[in-house]
Design a protein around this motif. Sequence first.
Motif, PDB file in Angstrom:
ATOM      1  N   LYS A   4      -6.465 -19.061  12.726  1.00  0.00           N
ATOM      2  CA  LYS A   4      -7.702 -18.314  12.947  1.00  0.00           C
ATOM      3  C   LYS A   4      -7.397 -16.861  13.278  1.00  0.00           C
ATOM      4  CE  LYS A   4     -10.840 -21.711  12.877  1.00  0.00           C
ATOM      5  NZ  LYS A   4     -11.563 -21.902  11.649  1.00  0.00           N
ATOM      6  N   MET A   5      -6.461 -16.671  14.223  1.00  0.00           N
ATOM      7  CA  MET A   5      -6.128 -15.309  14.623  1.00  0.00           C
ATOM      8  C   MET A   5      -5.487 -14.543  13.470  1.00  0.00           C
ATOM      9  SD  MET A   5      -7.429 -14.903  17.438  1.00  0.00           S
ATOM     10  CE  MET A   5      -6.823 -13.235  17.657  1.00  0.00           C
ATOM     11  N   GLY A   6      -4.758 -15.303  12.609  1.00  0.00           N
ATOM     12  CA  GLY A   6      -4.193 -14.659  11.434  1.00  0.00           C
ATOM     13  C   GLY A   6      -5.279 -14.087  10.544  1.00  0.00           C
ATOM     14  N   VAL A   7      -6.379 -14.825  10.397  1.00  0.00           N
ATOM     15  CA  VAL A   7      -7.502 -14.362   9.599  1.00  0.00           C
ATOM     16  C   VAL A   7      -8.146 -13.145  10.251  1.00  0.00           C
ATOM     17  CG1 VAL A   7      -9.813 -14.945   8.777  1.00  0.00           C
ATOM     18  CG2 VAL A   7      -7.966 -16.604   8.557  1.00  0.00           C
ATOM     19  N   ILE A   8      -8.339 -13.203  11.569  1.00  0.00           N
ATOM     20  CA  ILE A   8      -8.946 -12.079  12.291  1.00  0.00           C
ATOM     21  C   ILE A   8      -8.090 -10.824  12.148  1.00  0.00           C
ATOM     22  CG2 ILE A   8      -9.691 -11.217  14.536  1.00  0.00           C
ATOM     23  CD1 ILE A   8     -11.449 -13.439  13.312  1.00  0.00           C
ATOM     24  N   GLU A   9      -6.773 -11.005  12.267  1.00  0.00           N
ATOM     25  CA  GLU A   9      -5.877  -9.849  12.135  1.00  0.00           C
ATOM     26  C   GLU A   9      -5.950  -9.254  10.722  1.00  0.00           C
ATOM     27  OE1 GLU A   9      -4.344  -8.285  14.526  1.00  0.00           O
ATOM     28  OE2 GLU A   9      -5.246  -9.754  15.882  1.00  0.00           O
ATOM     29  N   LEU A  10      -6.070 -10.120   9.717  1.00  0.00           N
ATOM     30  CA  LEU A  10      -6.203  -9.633   8.339  1.00  0.00           C
ATOM     31  C   LEU A  10      -7.529  -8.894   8.144  1.00  0.00           C
ATOM     32  CD1 LEU A  10      -4.799 -12.599   6.200  1.00  0.00           C
ATOM     33  CD2 LEU A  10      -3.974 -10.245   6.172  1.00  0.00           C
ATOM     34  N   LEU A  11      -8.598  -9.415   8.748  1.00  0.00           N
ATOM     35  CA  LEU A  11      -9.891  -8.744   8.670  1.00  0.00           C
ATOM     36  C   LEU A  11      -9.829  -7.362   9.307  1.00  0.00           C
ATOM     37  CD1 LEU A  11     -12.192 -11.784   9.542  1.00  0.00           C
ATOM     38  CD2 LEU A  11     -12.137 -10.582   7.355  1.00  0.00           C
ATOM     39  N   LEU A  12      -9.134  -7.290  10.427  1.00  0.00           N
ATOM     40  CA  LEU A  12      -8.963  -5.996  11.109  1.00  0.00           C
ATOM     41  C   LEU A  12      -8.121  -5.046  10.255  1.00  0.00           C
ATOM     42  CD1 LEU A  12      -8.309  -7.277  14.748  1.00  0.00           C
ATOM     43  CD2 LEU A  12     -10.184  -5.761  14.078  1.00  0.00           C
ATOM     44  N   LYS A  13      -7.039  -5.577   9.726  1.00  0.00           N
ATOM     45  CA  LYS A  13      -6.123  -4.754   8.935  1.00  0.00           C
ATOM     46  C   LYS A  13      -6.799  -4.172   7.702  1.00  0.00           C
ATOM     47  CE  LYS A  13      -1.527  -4.966   6.777  1.00  0.00           C
ATOM     48  NZ  LYS A  13      -0.371  -5.829   6.467  1.00  0.00           N
ATOM     49  N   GLN A  14      -7.699  -4.964   7.092  1.00  0.00           N
ATOM     50  CA  GLN A  14      -8.384  -4.522   5.885  1.00  0.00           C
ATOM     51  C   GLN A  14      -9.620  -3.679   6.189  1.00  0.00           C
ATOM     52  OE1 GLN A  14      -9.091  -7.834   3.230  1.00  0.00           O
ATOM     53  NE2 GLN A  14      -6.975  -8.556   3.376  1.00  0.00           N
ATOM     54  N   GLY A  15      -9.895  -3.456   7.464  1.00  0.00           N
ATOM     55  CA  GLY A  15     -11.017  -2.610   7.853  1.00  0.00           C
ATOM     56  C   GLY A  15     -12.373  -3.264   7.680  1.00  0.00           C
ATOM     57  N   LEU A  16     -12.394  -4.595   7.557  1.00  0.00           N
ATOM     58  CA  LEU A  16     -13.663  -5.300   7.379  1.00  0.00           C
ATOM     59  C   LEU A  16     -14.394  -5.490   8.702  1.00  0.00           C
ATOM     60  CD1 LEU A  16     -12.486  -7.964   4.767  1.00  0.00           C
ATOM     61  CD2 LEU A  16     -13.941  -5.980   4.338  1.00  0.00           C
ATOM     62  N   ILE A  17     -13.649  -5.467   9.794  1.00  0.00           N
ATOM     63  CA  ILE A  17     -14.236  -5.548  11.130  1.00  0.00           C
ATOM     64  C   ILE A  17     -13.482  -4.593  12.049  1.00  0.00           C
ATOM     65  CG2 ILE A  17     -15.045  -7.947  10.899  1.00  0.00           C
ATOM     66  CD1 ILE A  17     -12.564  -8.830  12.458  1.00  0.00           C
ATOM     67  N   THR A  18     -14.070  -4.322  13.216  1.00  0.00           N
ATOM     68  CA  THR A  18     -13.413  -3.470  14.209  1.00  0.00           C
ATOM     69  C   THR A  18     -13.072  -4.298  15.445  1.00  0.00           C
ATOM     70  OG1 THR A  18     -15.484  -2.864  15.300  1.00  0.00           O
ATOM     71  CG2 THR A  18     -14.788  -1.501  13.425  1.00  0.00           C
ATOM     72  N   ARG A  19     -12.201  -3.732  16.305  1.00  0.00           N
ATOM     73  CA  ARG A  19     -11.811  -4.436  17.531  1.00  0.00           C
ATOM     74  C   ARG A  19     -13.025  -4.637  18.432  1.00  0.00           C
ATOM     75  NH1 ARG A  19      -8.103  -7.874  18.411  1.00  0.00           N
ATOM     76  NH2 ARG A  19      -6.579  -6.531  17.360  1.00  0.00           N
ATOM     77  N   GLN A  20     -13.918  -3.665  18.467  1.00  0.00           N
ATOM     78  CA  GLN A  20     -15.128  -3.796  19.291  1.00  0.00           C
ATOM     79  C   GLN A  20     -15.994  -4.957  18.798  1.00  0.00           C
ATOM     80  OE1 GLN A  20     -13.961  -0.988  18.019  1.00  0.00           O
ATOM     81  NE2 GLN A  20     -13.470   0.280  19.825  1.00  0.00           N
ATOM     82  N   GLN A  21     -16.075  -5.123  17.480  1.00  0.00           N
ATOM     83  CA  GLN A  21     -16.854  -6.235  16.928  1.00  0.00           C
ATOM     84  C   GLN A  21     -16.223  -7.578  17.248  1.00  0.00           C
ATOM     85  OE1 GLN A  21     -16.875  -4.762  12.881  1.00  0.00           O
ATOM     86  NE2 GLN A  21     -19.031  -4.149  13.004  1.00  0.00           N
ATOM     87  N   VAL A  22     -14.882  -7.619  17.258  1.00  0.00           N
ATOM     88  CA  VAL A  22     -14.184  -8.854  17.644  1.00  0.00           C
ATOM     89  C   VAL A  22     -14.504  -9.203  19.090  1.00  0.00           C
ATOM     90  CG1 VAL A  22     -11.928  -9.931  18.022  1.00  0.00           C
ATOM     91  CG2 VAL A  22     -12.333  -8.555  15.964  1.00  0.00           C
ATOM     92  N   ASN A  23     -14.487  -8.183  19.959  1.00  0.00           N
ATOM     93  CA  ASN A  23     -14.796  -8.429  21.383  1.00  0.00           C
ATOM     94  C   ASN A  23     -16.222  -8.967  21.533  1.00  0.00           C
ATOM     95  OD1 ASN A  23     -12.272  -7.448  22.047  1.00  0.00           O
ATOM     96  ND2 ASN A  23     -12.999  -5.359  22.467  1.00  0.00           N
ATOM     97  N   LYS A  24     -17.143  -8.414  20.779  1.00  0.00           N
ATOM     98  CA  LYS A  24     -18.526  -8.879  20.828  1.00  0.00           C
ATOM     99  C   LYS A  24     -18.624 -10.321  20.345  1.00  0.00           C
ATOM    100  CE  LYS A  24     -23.170  -7.553  19.281  1.00  0.00           C
ATOM    101  NZ  LYS A  24     -23.956  -6.598  18.452  1.00  0.00           N
TER     102      LYS A  24
END
Length: 550
Positions: A4-24
């Motif tokens: 799961k975290m691997g997917v989140i990190e890939l989403l972040l890396k590709q600019g599809l989401i931001t760290r603030q959005q992950v926190n939310k």
Amino acid sequence: MAEKMGVIELLLKQGLITRQQVNKAEEEVKRTGLTIESALEKLGIITEEDIAAVRAQSYGIPYMDLKDYIIDGEVIKLIPEDLARKHKVTPLFKIGGSRLTVAMVNPQDIMVIDIIRKVSGIDFIETVLSTEKGIQRILDSYYSVIGSFDEIVKSIEKADITTPAEAGAQEAPVIKLVNILIMEAYKSRASDIHVEPEKDTVRVRYRIDGILYEKHVFSNKLRNAVISRIKILSNMDIAESRRPQDGKVRMKLADKDLDIRVSTFPTVHGENVVMRLLDKTSVLLGLKDLGFSQSILEDFTNLIRRPNGIILVTGPTGSGKTTTLYAAVTAISSMEKNIITIEDPVEYELPLIRQTQVNPKAGVTFANGMRSILRQDPDVIMVGEIRDKETAEIAIQAALTGHLVFSTLHTNDASAALTRMLDRGVESFLASSSIIGVLAQRLVRVICSDCKEEYRLGKEELKSLGLLKLYRGKGCSKCMNTGYKGRVGIFELLVVDDNIRKLINARAPGDEIRKQALKTGMVSLKESGLQKVRQAITTIEEVLRVTREA
């Protein structure tokens, strides 16, 4: 959790989401108990499709968008419905008898893959990842409607559909019915599907190898449902039935990308629909595959390698002119050349070649497009068709200023194309100095190799045709009992030499130009066809059918 975290990190890396959005999203996870991916989707931060695509990337397998995906009815039977729904899996396509591709929400579930292997009887199972929503759409469209084409028709007829509002074109039976038509047409090698309303019935015909064959006839009760479904697929206005509409849709069919151009036309009994099928993944033919004789191939190759001039390809609609033009520009395409086309429409996308489509609403006509192309520093220009004097004059101007121009005309033979240019209002001296060759062509059906047989005519008839033996197709399941399978070109190539130029300048009639061309070695369309008969490629009847007016 690591995946799961691997997917989140890939989403972040590709600019599809931001760290603030992950926190939310993490706060939403604590509040609701959702997975972080579901929380991101619920909050509208990212779509299910984006998540699935990145998950597939993290697994190292392909992602498949199942929207507008068509599956062969025989393939869907390989996995029982209860198993497919329980494990959120659907078969997609089969390659040969030993390889099956399936879409799964969880493609790493080895136990489910083993079960699929056992129930399908296929040893090699290849997985792709898709969304739960996409798989559910396939399951509802295929498994909830059981039966053959005729059985589905009967079930819809019982609903007594009479208006577009009642058509329910999104309902599973109608969706499956239209999918069956498209799949059946594709498997039959059809180029077009015709849905033709009559007084009490709707007739469906497929154009296969240039000939229309009736495939289905059903009640007018289904007309609105079927046409509404086709309109929805091609983004047309389903409420508008009094004026013609054009649309298109790209569908996935097995491992193919299928583009479908759709046209509706109002008739006294309802809207007539024609769908043209274009396989975007099919390999474009090379010049050697078109059916040229060796001598014509050499002469045509020499023409297309000239630095400037106009080369015209002529023949009726459906005679393969565009295919020949594509093969020609592909043959001379290189990093050193700038090749630009203007087409109506762009049928296939070609590498290294800049292509544009006629769009009269935006002011892009063949003539206007040509003017703009000349400012793009082209070496080679391909114009879909010379329809008027303005386009003809710009093409001539381009040829006389050092460009090679390819285009088409609708004439019966090569010599008529030269007189047609003069009829367009072009000065004879300009036509004679710019046009370097004209290729006339037709497509003839090829004798089916699975049921080819020899037959005999009287000796005198054979002698008059210059033939020793004749062959035909007996008719079998491989060719749908037509005796033919596939098509090949027959050609006549008129190379403009000094004698032909003199005749053009003198505005000589087409017959006189033709006689001169035949005198200097041009092979006529009919003779080109007879060569194919001698080679047991086609039949004498087929050659006479397509050259009757040539």
